[in-house]
Design a protein around this motif. Structure first.
Motif, PDB file in Angstrom:
ATOM      1  N   LYS A 279      -6.046   4.453   6.313  1.00 48.06           N
ATOM      2  CA  LYS A 279      -5.371   5.741   6.145  1.00 48.06           C
ATOM      3  C   LYS A 279      -6.325   6.852   5.722  1.00 48.06           C
ATOM      4  N   ASP A 280      -7.468   6.475   5.180  1.00 47.87           N
ATOM      5  CA  ASP A 280      -8.417   7.504   4.702  1.00 47.87           C
ATOM      6  C   ASP A 280      -9.841   6.929   4.781  1.00 47.87           C
TER       7      ASP A 280
ATOM      8  N   ARG B 163      -1.149  -0.348  -5.425  1.00 50.44           N
ATOM      9  CA  ARG B 163      -1.854  -1.207  -4.478  1.00 50.44           C
ATOM     10  C   ARG B 163      -3.285  -1.495  -4.962  1.00 50.44           C
TER      11      ARG B 163
ATOM     12  N   LEU C 189      -5.477   0.524   2.922  1.00 51.74           N
ATOM     13  CA  LEU C 189      -5.703   1.852   2.364  1.00 51.74           C
ATOM     14  C   LEU C 189      -6.832   2.567   3.099  1.00 51.74           C
TER      15      LEU C 189
ATOM     16  N   ILE D  53      -5.776  10.366  -9.386  1.00 52.37           N
ATOM     17  CA  ILE D  53      -4.888  10.411  -8.230  1.00 52.37           C
ATOM     18  C   ILE D  53      -3.447  10.444  -8.701  1.00 52.37           C
ATOM     19  N   ASP D  54      -2.625  11.159  -7.913  1.00 52.48           N
ATOM     20  CA  ASP D  54      -1.205  11.303  -8.284  1.00 52.48           C
ATOM     21  C   ASP D  54      -0.309  10.282  -7.587  1.00 52.48           C
ATOM     22  N   ASP D  55      -0.801   9.671  -6.522  1.00 53.11           N
ATOM     23  CA  ASP D  55       0.035   8.801  -5.698  1.00 53.11           C
ATOM     24  C   ASP D  55       0.226   7.449  -6.391  1.00 53.11           C
ATOM     25  N   ASP D  56       1.457   7.242  -6.915  1.00 54.18           N
ATOM     26  CA  ASP D  56       1.730   5.994  -7.648  1.00 54.18           C
ATOM     27  C   ASP D  56       1.637   4.769  -6.751  1.00 54.18           C
ATOM     28  N   GLN D  57       2.022   4.892  -5.481  1.00 55.19           N
ATOM     29  CA  GLN D  57       2.007   3.748  -4.568  1.00 55.19           C
ATOM     30  C   GLN D  57       0.571   3.280  -4.326  1.00 55.19           C
ATOM     31  N   ILE D  58      -0.321   4.238  -4.095  1.00 56.00           N
ATOM     32  CA  ILE D  58      -1.731   3.888  -3.894  1.00 56.00           C
ATOM     33  C   ILE D  58      -2.293   3.260  -5.168  1.00 56.00           C
ATOM     34  N   TYR D  59      -1.903   3.849  -6.299  1.00 55.17           N
ATOM     35  CA  TYR D  59      -2.403   3.330  -7.565  1.00 55.17           C
ATOM     36  C   TYR D  59      -1.987   1.874  -7.765  1.00 55.17           C
TER      37      TYR D  59
END
Length: 576
Positions: A97-98, A71, A94, A63-69
């Protein structure tokens, strides 16, 4: 680029499950789809027919999303610290959202598993729905053609397991209507966890199904396999599949002999099996008694003592006031194949019948009838006066008298009802011959190792109120001295003669102490209990006779027992 999820479940994927294990049948009822697995030496997609395969786990997506990573890392750390509620709160944000991301579903359900199992179960069910019905087939996957295993029950040389597996096959087809049994190796832990949650909800079929999916790829991990087989033993037990439950329990014990979890199921299955067999055999025994009753009911004399005994016993058995119980008995012979016992709690008489005796009924019904009527006589004696009957159970003299009463009824029954229509066994012929010739004296001499005439004569002393205790004691002493005087062991005598000589001596020492005690209490007013009585003090002369008789018998006791056993074996051999 960062990995989206860490591997939390130790997975061994070099070699899969072995097809010979019947438990795998839970996922063999249709073809299997293995997802996210790189099959060694094969292009994808492909179909194989073997369940032993090699390969490796397909790498997890990134995954590219640093914020999700970030969390996720916090949630992972909270989970590792057993702060499951905090981990679930982060993952819930999380998830909102998905809600279709299987990885988020898995991690969220995983955290809830320890803090909110009810909600965890709902999330796992949603995840499993996604895994069982993949919308897009991406990545590495292959199929296992299980057609050759779908008749697995017929290949197993165990009819009970085969029947149970076939029934599970039908239940699974009704409950799980997917095209394939999909196993996504990225989510092995999810199958395991939802399997245990199904077990908590007592849905044992679903629980066993998902535990089996996990076990399909984990069975070469001994610790996990032990736990899984334990859960399967539990599931099959509550699904009323005792053969499969016992099979899995035994595998659990093979992995870890100290495992206690499955012992309950092993014990309960053994008890249930015994109860089922007892019920079946009780019915067989009741049918035998019914046959016996019909035999005497159509016989020559409905007013006979034998008819009255059998009719009464038949009625009591039908009303469960007499219980018939089969026992496995490897020690006793056919001729001692039944015994009356009294339940210590209910005081209901129980006639125990050995499996050996039941097994010969088809070929030798007459001996089964003979032995049963013998025990019926004992049972009715008990029911006439239960308290007295129980009080004399340790009194060898009274027990002998009751035995002879029962033998007399048995002999009458054989003579009047069996002899006209059956080919009698040697024992039965011997019994009625002794009845006709000497009123059962020979029978008593051999089968009871007792001189009946001697015992009956001496037993009568205590009933003769015209004679005193002193008179009775004198008669006992006179009889003992006469036995000693007349006894002479001679090798040229017939074996039977030497045997009966010993029987007379043996009978004196066996029964006279009780006769002496009874007359001492009844006529001399002695208050001592049998255990307290010192016969040497009361009558040194009689006690000295006991010792002399013991010395006379001692050199010949081995011969005495050998003669008895060899001839008893001859009687017994007829039934084998």
């Amino acid at each position: 680029m960062k990995k989206l999820f860490l591997v939390f479940f130790t997975v061994f994927l070099l070699v899969s499950a072995i097809a010979d294990n019947p438990f795998i049948y839970l996922i063999y009822h249709k073809d299997i789809m293995i997802n996210h697995f790189i099959l060694e030496g094969k292009n994808i997609p492909t179909t194989i027919t073997e369940t032993n395969f090699r390969g490796e786990l397909e790498p997890y997506p990134q995954i590219d999303d640093d914020q999700i990573y970030q969390r996720l890392q916090i949630a992972y750390q909270a989970y590792d610290n057993k702060e499951y509620h905090q981990a679930a709160q982060i993952l819930n944000q999380l998830y909102k959202k998905d809600k279709s991301n299987p990885f988020l579903l898995n991690q969220y359900a995983r955290a809830l598993y320890w803090s909110n199992s009810k909600k965890s179960f709902r999330i796992y069910k949603k995840l499993i729905q996604l895994l069982d019905h993949p919308v897009h087939k991406k990545g590495n996957y292959f199929y296992i053609d299980t057609s050759k295993y779908q008749d697995l029950p017929q290949q197993i040389h165990h009819p009970e397991i085969a029947t149970e597996m076939t029934d599970l096959y039908n239940q699974l087809n009704k409950k799980f209507k997917t095209q394939y049994n999909t196993i996504d190796v990225w989510f092995i832990e999810a199958y395991w966890k939802i399997g245990t949650l199904y077990l908590d909800r007592k849905d044992y079929l679903s629980g066993a199904y998902y535990i089996t999916k996990a076990l399909f790829l984990l069975n070469n991990n001994p610790k996990l396999a032990e736990q899984a087989f334990g859960y399967l033993a539990e599931s099959y037990y509550f699904l009323d599949k005792p053969a499969l439950s016992l099979y899995c329990a035994e595998i659990t014990k093979q992995i870890n002999p100290e495992n206690k979890y499955v012992e309950y199921f092993i014990d309960q299955i053994a008890k249930q099996k015994d109860k089922k067999m007892q019920k079946q055999h009780s019915k067989e025994l009741e049918n035998i008694v019914k046959d016996l009753y019909n035999l005497v009911a159509s016989g020559p004399d409905r007013n006979s003592q034998c008819y009255a005994i059998i009719q009464k016993a038949y009625e009591l058995i039908k009303s469960k006031r007499i219980i018939l119980k089969l026992i496995k008995d490897q020690e006793s012979g056919i001729l001692s194949g039944a015994e009356l016992l009294i339940s210590s709690e209910s005081q209901i008489p129980v006639i125990q019948v050995s499996d050996k005796l039941l097994s010969i009924y088809a070929d030798c019904p007459s001996i089964v009838y003979s032995i049963l009527i013998h025990e019926f006589q004992h049972t009715l004696d008990y029911m006439k006066d239960p308290q007295y009957f129980l009080s004399i159970r340790n009194n060898e003299l009274e027990e002998f008298l009751y035995e002879m009463d029962a033998a007399y009824i048995e002999a009458l029954f054989i003579r009047d009802y069996l002899q006209p229509i059956y080919e009698l066994s040697p024992f039965e012929n011997f019994l009625i011959m002794s009845l006709e010739n000497d009123n059962l004296a020979q029978f008593s001499n051999f089968f009871k190792q007792t001189d009946m005439n001697l015992v009956y004569r001496l037993y009568g002393l205590r009933k003769d109120q015209e004679k005193s205790y002193t008179d009775d004691l004198a008669e006992l002493i006179r009889t003992g001295k006469e036995l000693i005087k007349n006894y002479e062991y001679q090798h040229d005598k017939e074996d039977w003669e030497r045997y009966t000589d010993i029987v007379s001596l043996y009978s004196f020492n066996q029964y006279v102490p009780q006769i002496f005690y009874d007359t001492l209490v009844g006529k001399a007013g002695n208050q001592e209990s049998p255990d307290e009585l010192n016969q040497k003090e009361h009558s040194p002369e009689l006690y000295d006779i006991y010792l002399k008789i013991s010395e006379l018998m001692k050199p010949h006791l081995e011969e005495f027992e050998t003669y008895y056993q060899e001839n008893l074996d001859k009687f017994e051999s007829y039934y084998h």
